[in-house]
Design an enzyme around this catalytic site. Structure first.
Site, PDB file in Angstrom:
ATOM      1  N   TYR A 178       0.850  -1.204   0.000  1.00  0.00           N
ATOM      2  CA  TYR A 178       0.000   0.000   0.000  1.00  0.00           C
ATOM      3  C   TYR A 178       0.883   1.251   0.000  1.00  0.00           C
ATOM      4  O   TYR A 178       0.695   2.159  -0.814  1.00  0.00           O
ATOM      5  CB  TYR A 178      -0.908  -0.022   1.227  1.00  0.00           C
ATOM      6  CG  TYR A 178      -1.906   1.115   1.279  1.00  0.00           C
ATOM      7  CD1 TYR A 178      -3.047   1.100   0.472  1.00  0.00           C
ATOM      8  CD2 TYR A 178      -1.716   2.208   2.128  1.00  0.00           C
ATOM      9  CE1 TYR A 178      -3.971   2.144   0.515  1.00  0.00           C
ATOM     10  CE2 TYR A 178      -2.626   3.259   2.174  1.00  0.00           C
ATOM     11  CZ  TYR A 178      -3.755   3.216   1.368  1.00  0.00           C
ATOM     12  OH  TYR A 178      -4.668   4.250   1.400  1.00  0.00           O
ATOM     13  N   LYS A 182       1.289   3.919  -3.230  1.00  0.00           N
ATOM     14  CA  LYS A 182       0.874   5.322  -3.127  1.00  0.00           C
ATOM     15  C   LYS A 182       2.051   6.268  -3.392  1.00  0.00           C
ATOM     16  O   LYS A 182       1.895   7.297  -4.045  1.00  0.00           O
ATOM     17  CB  LYS A 182       0.248   5.592  -1.761  1.00  0.00           C
ATOM     18  CG  LYS A 182      -1.065   4.835  -1.520  1.00  0.00           C
ATOM     19  CD  LYS A 182      -2.163   5.227  -2.509  1.00  0.00           C
ATOM     20  CE  LYS A 182      -3.534   4.701  -2.103  1.00  0.00           C
ATOM     21  NZ  LYS A 182      -4.620   5.115  -3.029  1.00  0.00           N
ATOM     22  N   ILE A 211      -8.950   9.612   7.505  1.00  0.00           N
ATOM     23  CA  ILE A 211     -10.250  10.145   7.084  1.00  0.00           C
ATOM     24  C   ILE A 211     -11.343   9.180   7.530  1.00  0.00           C
ATOM     25  O   ILE A 211     -11.211   7.961   7.375  1.00  0.00           O
ATOM     26  CB  ILE A 211     -10.318  10.309   5.542  1.00  0.00           C
ATOM     27  CG1 ILE A 211      -9.122  11.117   5.007  1.00  0.00           C
ATOM     28  CG2 ILE A 211     -11.647  10.959   5.122  1.00  0.00           C
ATOM     29  CD1 ILE A 211      -9.003  12.540   5.516  1.00  0.00           C
ATOM     30  N   THR A 213     -14.112   7.183   6.910  1.00  0.00           N
ATOM     31  CA  THR A 213     -14.902   6.520   5.856  1.00  0.00           C
ATOM     32  C   THR A 213     -15.010   5.058   6.285  1.00  0.00           C
ATOM     33  O   THR A 213     -14.277   4.625   7.186  1.00  0.00           O
ATOM     34  CB  THR A 213     -14.182   6.548   4.488  1.00  0.00           C
ATOM     35  OG1 THR A 213     -12.991   5.744   4.590  1.00  0.00           O
ATOM     36  CG2 THR A 213     -13.809   7.940   4.033  1.00  0.00           C
TER      37      THR A 213
HETATM   38  N1  LIG Z   1     -10.447   6.304   4.075  1.00  0.00           N
HETATM   39  C1  LIG Z   1      -9.239   6.685   4.459  1.00  0.00           C
HETATM   40  O1  LIG Z   1      -8.962   6.887   5.649  1.00  0.00           O
HETATM   41  C2  LIG Z   1      -8.172   6.921   3.422  1.00  0.00           C
HETATM   42  C3  LIG Z   1      -6.964   7.504   3.824  1.00  0.00           C
HETATM   43  C4  LIG Z   1      -5.974   7.714   2.864  1.00  0.00           C
HETATM   44  C5  LIG Z   1      -6.211   7.388   1.531  1.00  0.00           C
HETATM   45  N2  LIG Z   1      -7.408   6.822   1.171  1.00  0.00           N
HETATM   46  C6  LIG Z   1      -7.595   6.496  -0.253  1.00  0.00           C
HETATM   47  O2  LIG Z   1      -8.844   7.008  -0.675  1.00  0.00           O
HETATM   48  C7  LIG Z   1      -9.360   6.220  -1.747  1.00  0.00           C
HETATM   49  C8  LIG Z   1     -10.830   5.898  -1.552  1.00  0.00           C
HETATM   50  O3  LIG Z   1     -11.074   5.461  -0.279  1.00  0.00           O
HETATM   51  P1  LIG Z   1     -12.573   5.151   0.201  1.00  0.00           P
HETATM   52  O4  LIG Z   1     -12.558   5.384   1.675  1.00  0.00           O
HETATM   53  O5  LIG Z   1     -13.570   5.841  -0.657  1.00  0.00           O
HETATM   54  O6  LIG Z   1     -12.637   3.567  -0.076  1.00  0.00           O
HETATM   55  P2  LIG Z   1     -13.875   2.629  -0.473  1.00  0.00           P
HETATM   56  O7  LIG Z   1     -13.448   1.236  -0.190  1.00  0.00           O
HETATM   57  O8  LIG Z   1     -15.138   3.151   0.167  1.00  0.00           O
HETATM   58  O9  LIG Z   1     -14.012   2.848  -2.048  1.00  0.00           O
HETATM   59  C9  LIG Z   1     -13.102   2.333  -2.983  1.00  0.00           C
HETATM   60  C10 LIG Z   1     -13.855   2.007  -4.258  1.00  0.00           C
HETATM   61  O10 LIG Z   1     -12.908   1.473  -5.200  1.00  0.00           O
HETATM   62  C11 LIG Z   1     -13.583   0.464  -5.929  1.00  0.00           C
HETATM   63  N3  LIG Z   1     -12.629  -0.456  -6.543  1.00  0.00           N
HETATM   64  C12 LIG Z   1     -11.854  -1.382  -5.920  1.00  0.00           C
HETATM   65  N4  LIG Z   1     -11.145  -2.080  -6.828  1.00  0.00           N
HETATM   66  C13 LIG Z   1     -11.470  -1.578  -8.047  1.00  0.00           C
HETATM   67  C14 LIG Z   1     -11.062  -1.875  -9.374  1.00  0.00           C
HETATM   68  N5  LIG Z   1     -10.193  -2.868  -9.650  1.00  0.00           N
HETATM   69  N6  LIG Z   1     -11.585  -1.158 -10.385  1.00  0.00           N
HETATM   70  C15 LIG Z   1     -12.480  -0.168 -10.146  1.00  0.00           C
HETATM   71  N7  LIG Z   1     -12.914   0.156  -8.913  1.00  0.00           N
HETATM   72  C16 LIG Z   1     -12.404  -0.536  -7.872  1.00  0.00           C
HETATM   73  C17 LIG Z   1     -14.458  -0.247  -4.893  1.00  0.00           C
HETATM   74  O11 LIG Z   1     -15.488  -1.014  -5.490  1.00  0.00           O
HETATM   75  C18 LIG Z   1     -14.951   0.944  -4.077  1.00  0.00           C
HETATM   76  O12 LIG Z   1     -16.191   1.420  -4.557  1.00  0.00           O
HETATM   77  C19 LIG Z   1      -8.440   5.011  -1.852  1.00  0.00           C
HETATM   78  O13 LIG Z   1      -7.547   5.212  -2.929  1.00  0.00           O
HETATM   79  C20 LIG Z   1      -7.686   5.018  -0.530  1.00  0.00           C
HETATM   80  O14 LIG Z   1      -6.413   4.423  -0.644  1.00  0.00           O
HETATM   81  C21 LIG Z   1      -8.379   6.583   2.095  1.00  0.00           C
END
Ligand SMILES: NC(=O)c1ccc[n+]([C@@H]2O[C@H](COP(=O)([O-])OP(=O)(O)OC[C@H]3O[C@@H](n4cnc5c(N)ncnc54)[C@H](O)[C@@H]3O)[C@@H](O)[C@H]2O)c1
Length: 278
Positions: A178, A182, A211, A213
């Site tokens: 991961y 990134k 964040i 979520t």
């Molecule tokens: N939530 C946090 O605390 C946090 C912190 C830092 C970074 N992020 C980054 O934010 C982004 C989104 O996070 P989120 O909380 O919305 O996650 P989430 O799991 O709610 O949403 C991710 C989405 O990506 C889709 N997905 C997964 N594999 C896929 C593929 N092969 N093709 C197309 N779609 C695909 C999933 O179906 C899902 O709808 C991610 O890149 C994550 O690394 C999140």
């Protein structure tokens, strides 16, 4: 009713949102206030529900099933964008966190996916188009990146996984994958800025910290050390999805018209605090 007078819509530019999860939906709601939306995700049920939800609340929305790791699928999305006349804004939000898959799948979704999207959508960008790729604070916290930086600078290499294995061997696990994916995504954005600039288009990454979520909650459950990060965050709280949408909206707007090839940390100051701590 089929009367055409009931189907006239304002002439809005197209925004492609890739990823319809927690953050993707928040971003789509925000950008959909001044764009037509094309939302893509691997999860068809999620797309159906997002389309029904947004469509019934005044958004202009179409959806397309997409696997970002599959070049044919990404090329199909690019064809839809081409038929629509190109895009003004692109928000790549899809991703997998360390608890969600093995290290190989995390690398494929978080790095190969964005690389394929950048490659296939660039031809449909024009002057004033902009793309934001959601990265992570984790990309700023990776040690020994130099060992694999050359390998990760070719994210579309057929042998990416094999090459990483040969350098890092048993060190590899979902958390390291991961972080590496990134960091490599941030580097990809820097590397591609000149090619996007040729079209007078911009490309940037945005790195969220902690964040709130469903993905963030899952990681708190599986990695209790995240509470130490929360305690060390200068603003003493997690961020929320609206604060990420604020950052994405800014980066895609005219207000950011001279910002490209860089990363914006939206992390409540945690990165700065950790660097000072050493
Ligand atoms: N939530 C946090 O605390 C946090 C912190 C830092 C970074 N992020 C980054 O934010 C982004 C989104 O996070 P989120 O909380 O919305 O996650 P989430 O799991 O709610 O949403 C991710 C989405 O990506 C889709 N997905 C997964 N594999 C896929 C593929 N092969 N093709 C197309 N779609 C695909 C999933 O179906 C899902 O709808 C991610 O890149 C994550 O690394 C999140």
């Amino acid at each position: 009713m089929d009367d055409p007078r009931l189907h006239a819509w304002p002439d809005l530019p197209l925004c492609v949102v890739i990823g319809a999860g927690g953050m993707g939906l928040a971003v789509a709601r925000r950008l959909g206030q001044h764009h037509r939306l094309l939302i893509a995700d691997i999860d068809q049920a999620r797309l159906d529900s997002v389309k029904a939800d947004l469509g019934s609340t005044g958004y202009l929305v179409q959806t397309q099933k997409l696997d970002v790791t599959d070049e044919t699928s990404v090329s199909d999305l690019a064809s839809t964008v081409e038929q629509d006349g190109g895009f003004r804004s692109l928000a790549h939000v899809a991703g997998l966190s360390p608890s969600m898959a093995d290290w190989q799948t995390i690398m494929a979704v978080n790095l190969r996916g964005p690389a394929l999207v950048a490659r296939h959508l660039l031809p449909h960008a024009g002057a004033g188009s902009a793309a934001v790729f959601i990265s992570s604070l984790a990309g700023h916290m990776v040690a020994n990146y130099e060992q694999v930086s050359e390998t990760l600078s070719s994210p579309l290499s057929d042998d990416l996984i094999g090459q990483l294995e040969s350098v890092l061997g048993e060190e590899l696990n979902p958390t390291l994958s991961y972080q590496l994916s990134k960091k490599a995504l941030n580097e990809m954005v820097r590397r591609l800025a000149p090619a996007w600039g040729e079209k007078r288009a911009r490309i940037v990454s945005l790195s969220p910290g902690l964040i709130s979520t469903p993905m963030g909650d899952l990681e708190f459950k599986n990695q209790p050390m995240k509470f130490d990060l929360l305690d060390a965050t200068p603003l003493k709280r997690q961020g929320n999805m609206h604060e990420i949408a604020d950052g994405v909206e800014f980066l895609l707007s005219e207000k950011a018209s001279f910002i490209t090839g860089t990363d914006l940390l939206v992390d409540g100051g945690i990165h700065a605090a950790l660097i000072q701590r050493g």
